[in-house]
Structures are given as structure tokens and as C-alpha cells.
Design a protein around this motif. Sequence first.
Motif, short mmCIF file in Angstrom:
data_model
loop_
_atom_site.label_atom_id
_atom_site.label_comp_id
_atom_site.label_asym_id
_atom_site.label_seq_id
_atom_site.Cartn_x
_atom_site.Cartn_y
_atom_site.Cartn_z
N ARG A 12 -50.48 -100.62 -50.56
CA ARG A 12 -50.32 -99.30 -51.51
C ARG A 12 -51.02 -99.20 -52.63
NH1 ARG A 12 -48.06 -95.97 -48.01
NH2 ARG A 12 -45.79 -96.31 -47.39
N GLU B 58 -40.31 -100.26 -51.59
CA GLU B 58 -41.21 -100.99 -50.98
C GLU B 58 -41.66 -101.97 -52.17
OE1 GLU B 58 -44.52 -97.79 -50.65
OE2 GLU B 58 -43.37 -97.22 -48.53
N ARG C 176 -39.83 -92.30 -47.37
CA ARG C 176 -40.03 -93.44 -48.40
C ARG C 176 -38.90 -94.01 -49.20
NH1 ARG C 176 -45.07 -93.72 -52.68
NH2 ARG C 176 -45.08 -95.92 -52.96
N ALA D 88 -46.25 -95.96 -58.57
CA ALA D 88 -45.27 -96.30 -57.69
C ALA D 88 -44.00 -95.47 -57.80
CB ALA D 88 -45.11 -98.04 -57.73
N ARG E 66 -53.80 -96.61 -53.57
CA ARG E 66 -53.67 -95.95 -54.95
C ARG E 66 -55.01 -96.03 -55.71
NH1 ARG E 66 -48.25 -96.94 -54.94
NH2 ARG E 66 -48.38 -99.25 -55.92
#
Length: 168
Positions: A63, A53, A50, A91, A67
Motif C-alpha cells: 500500500r 491493515e 477495507r 493511510a 500510495r
Amino acid sequence: MLTLQRGSHHGLLIAPRWPSTRIQLEEEVLQCLLDAQALLPTGLRLLLTRGFEPSRSRLGGFRRVVRRIGIAVFRTCYPQRRDEIDAIFSANGHDIDGRHVDVSLVLHGKRLRLLPLGVFTPPRWQHRRVARYAELVARAKRSLQDCGFELHHNPTEALQIHCDYPPR
């Protein structure tokens, strides 16, 4: 910012975390990951999962929804760990720039699953898995730190090997 596809890039393995199909990161960060890989023994490889993003994208929106659901489930499963929610479910910089990455480990071609249930892996299981691979995990983390990365302070995030590369 560089964009990497699934595969291998100069010995660094690339496997974007679902639903991503690519990983974006700063060129300097990629070089430091390659440097960290070079410090590891032959059978132990870093796997980049990752990077950046953007929050204002379909992936960023996905996301955020995941979450929120994750937080609700985590609160139910681990009411005693509420103080970890922000560290685990924020994040963590992935939405800011390409200097925040998650890395996994591959030993002799097999991925080490330190968190088989993701962040929902019970701490007891985490400790058992880390104990099994303690020396290798410590060596990988040390190589990342030696190359300028800062590891996340939360133990669960640290097992996802969330790294931040501070500006120089």
C-alpha cells in the motif's frame, strides 16, 4: 479484532479491496455497521471493503508503494488539487486499528461505483454519479453517522465512504 472473509456476515456484505483477502476490524465497529445496515431499505446494502491493515506487513508495504505512485500520478493529473493529497493518499487510520473502515453501496445486487476510476475520478464525474444516487448515498451516510461513525471530510474520500469510529 475480528477477521472477516469475502461474503456476507449477518446481512453485511464483505468484499476486501485487492490485494487483501480478508478484513480486520473491531467487534464494536462490526456491530455498528450491522446497526447501520438495519436502518437502510431492503434493496440498499453496505459493502465493507477495507479495515485494519498493519503497516509492518507485506500488504502495508504494498500500500505504501502504491500510495507513492498514486501521489505522483495525482499531482500530474490534478495539479490544482495538491492540497487534497494527504487526505486522499494517507493511510487514514487503516494502519492504526480496526476502527477505520471503507464502505461501498450495493443497490439491488449491483455495486454503485461512485468512483469508477478510484481517487482519479474527475470531480465532474463524481458530482454526476452522486447526483444520480444522491438520496441513497445521503441515506447510507446518515445511517452510518446515526450509528456513531464520522465520515471523512475530503469529498473524494467521503465517496469511498471512509468512516472512522471514535473510541467511546
